[in-house]
Design a protein around this motif. Structure first.
Motif, PDB file in Angstrom:
ATOM      1  N   LEU A  82      10.069   8.896  24.508  1.00  0.00           N
ATOM      2  CA  LEU A  82      11.057   8.677  23.445  1.00  0.00           C
ATOM      3  C   LEU A  82      11.059   7.201  23.102  1.00  0.00           C
ATOM      4  CD1 LEU A  82      13.432   9.765  21.698  1.00  0.00           C
ATOM      5  CD2 LEU A  82      14.921   9.175  23.607  1.00  0.00           C
ATOM      6  N   SER A  83      10.996   6.896  21.821  1.00  0.00           N
ATOM      7  CA  SER A  83      10.984   5.499  21.406  1.00  0.00           C
ATOM      8  C   SER A  83      11.880   5.302  20.191  1.00  0.00           C
ATOM      9  CB  SER A  83       9.554   5.068  21.061  1.00  0.00           C
ATOM     10  OG  SER A  83       9.530   3.711  20.660  1.00  0.00           O
ATOM     11  N   ASP A  84      12.768   4.335  20.279  1.00  0.00           N
ATOM     12  CA  ASP A  84      13.529   3.897  19.109  1.00  0.00           C
ATOM     13  C   ASP A  84      12.754   2.777  18.449  1.00  0.00           C
ATOM     14  OD1 ASP A  84      15.664   5.654  19.440  1.00  0.00           O
ATOM     15  OD2 ASP A  84      16.656   4.321  20.845  1.00  0.00           O
ATOM     16  N   LEU A  85      12.616   2.857  17.138  1.00  0.00           N
ATOM     17  CA  LEU A  85      11.793   1.916  16.386  1.00  0.00           C
ATOM     18  C   LEU A  85      12.659   0.927  15.616  1.00  0.00           C
ATOM     19  CD1 LEU A  85       9.289   4.560  15.016  1.00  0.00           C
ATOM     20  CD2 LEU A  85       9.024   3.127  17.038  1.00  0.00           C
ATOM     21  N   PRO A  86      12.191  -0.316  15.458  1.00  0.00           N
ATOM     22  CA  PRO A  86      12.976  -1.347  14.756  1.00  0.00           C
ATOM     23  C   PRO A  86      12.832  -1.262  13.235  1.00  0.00           C
ATOM     24  CG  PRO A  86      10.956  -2.315  15.576  1.00  0.00           C
ATOM     25  CD  PRO A  86      10.968  -0.880  16.046  1.00  0.00           C
ATOM     26  N   LYS A  87      13.185  -0.118  12.660  1.00  0.00           N
ATOM     27  CA  LYS A  87      13.015   0.071  11.217  1.00  0.00           C
ATOM     28  C   LYS A  87      13.883  -0.875  10.391  1.00  0.00           C
ATOM     29  CE  LYS A  87      12.666   3.468   7.594  1.00  0.00           C
ATOM     30  NZ  LYS A  87      12.719   4.860   7.208  1.00  0.00           N
ATOM     31  N   ASP A  88      15.038  -1.298  10.921  1.00  0.00           N
ATOM     32  CA  ASP A  88      15.858  -2.259  10.182  1.00  0.00           C
ATOM     33  C   ASP A  88      15.115  -3.575   9.994  1.00  0.00           C
ATOM     34  OD1 ASP A  88      18.010  -0.528   9.875  1.00  0.00           O
ATOM     35  OD2 ASP A  88      18.910  -1.138  11.779  1.00  0.00           O
ATOM     36  N   ASP A  89      14.317  -3.960  10.985  1.00  0.00           N
ATOM     37  CA  ASP A  89      13.537  -5.197  10.900  1.00  0.00           C
ATOM     38  C   ASP A  89      12.195  -4.995  10.204  1.00  0.00           C
ATOM     39  OD1 ASP A  89      15.542  -6.553  12.319  1.00  0.00           O
ATOM     40  OD2 ASP A  89      14.626  -6.024  14.247  1.00  0.00           O
ATOM     41  N   ILE A  90      11.656  -3.778  10.301  1.00  0.00           N
ATOM     42  CA  ILE A  90      10.351  -3.468   9.704  1.00  0.00           C
ATOM     43  C   ILE A  90      10.513  -2.207   8.861  1.00  0.00           C
ATOM     44  CG2 ILE A  90       7.906  -3.053  10.174  1.00  0.00           C
ATOM     45  CD1 ILE A  90       8.407  -4.195  13.016  1.00  0.00           C
ATOM     46  N   PRO A  91      10.940  -2.341   7.606  1.00  0.00           N
ATOM     47  CA  PRO A  91      11.250  -1.171   6.776  1.00  0.00           C
ATOM     48  C   PRO A  91      10.054  -0.251   6.511  1.00  0.00           C
ATOM     49  CG  PRO A  91      11.904  -3.214   5.665  1.00  0.00           C
ATOM     50  CD  PRO A  91      11.232  -3.589   6.941  1.00  0.00           C
ATOM     51  N   GLU A  92       8.832  -0.750   6.715  1.00  0.00           N
ATOM     52  CA  GLU A  92       7.646   0.067   6.476  1.00  0.00           C
ATOM     53  C   GLU A  92       7.476   1.163   7.528  1.00  0.00           C
ATOM     54  OE1 GLU A  92       7.471  -3.319   6.808  1.00  0.00           O
ATOM     55  OE2 GLU A  92       7.321  -3.849   4.694  1.00  0.00           O
ATOM     56  N   LEU A  93       8.200   1.064   8.650  1.00  0.00           N
ATOM     57  CA  LEU A  93       8.089   2.088   9.684  1.00  0.00           C
ATOM     58  C   LEU A  93       8.547   3.435   9.149  1.00  0.00           C
ATOM     59  CD1 LEU A  93       9.322   0.182  12.854  1.00  0.00           C
ATOM     60  CD2 LEU A  93       6.996   0.899  12.325  1.00  0.00           C
ATOM     61  N   TYR A  94       7.977   4.478   9.692  1.00  0.00           N
ATOM     62  CA  TYR A  94       8.204   5.824   9.171  1.00  0.00           C
ATOM     63  C   TYR A  94       9.586   6.371   9.500  1.00  0.00           C
ATOM     64  CZ  TYR A  94       7.148  10.591   7.939  1.00  0.00           C
ATOM     65  OH  TYR A  94       7.163  11.817   7.359  1.00  0.00           O
TER      66      TYR A  94
END
Length: 73
Positions: free
Chosen positions: A2-14
């Protein structure tokens, strides 16, 4: 896994969260779930799973080649 991704910092993340489950027998992925923010909360936006997976079914290098005569490339 399980991984939480830093989408707030990297908006290109899915998505914001990904969970991957792997078969103990052969280590191949058997389920992948992706969460993203929808309407202000995390919701599953993709859910893939494999059932009755077969490995070592006799494929050859030609089966993965653009030069395979049956594929019409």
């Amino acid at each position: 896994f399980l991984s939480d991704l830093p989408k707030d910092d990297i908006p290109e993340l899915y998505g914001y969260r990904v969970e991957a489950c792997f078969a103990a027998l052969h280590g191949l992925p058997i389920r992948i779930q992706v969460w993203d923010q929808v309407g202000g909360s995390l919701r599953i936006v993709e859910d893939y799973h494999n059932e009755k997976m077969r490995v070592n079914v006799g494929l050859t290098d030609l089966d993965f080649s653009f030069h395979h005569p049956d594929y019409g490339f």
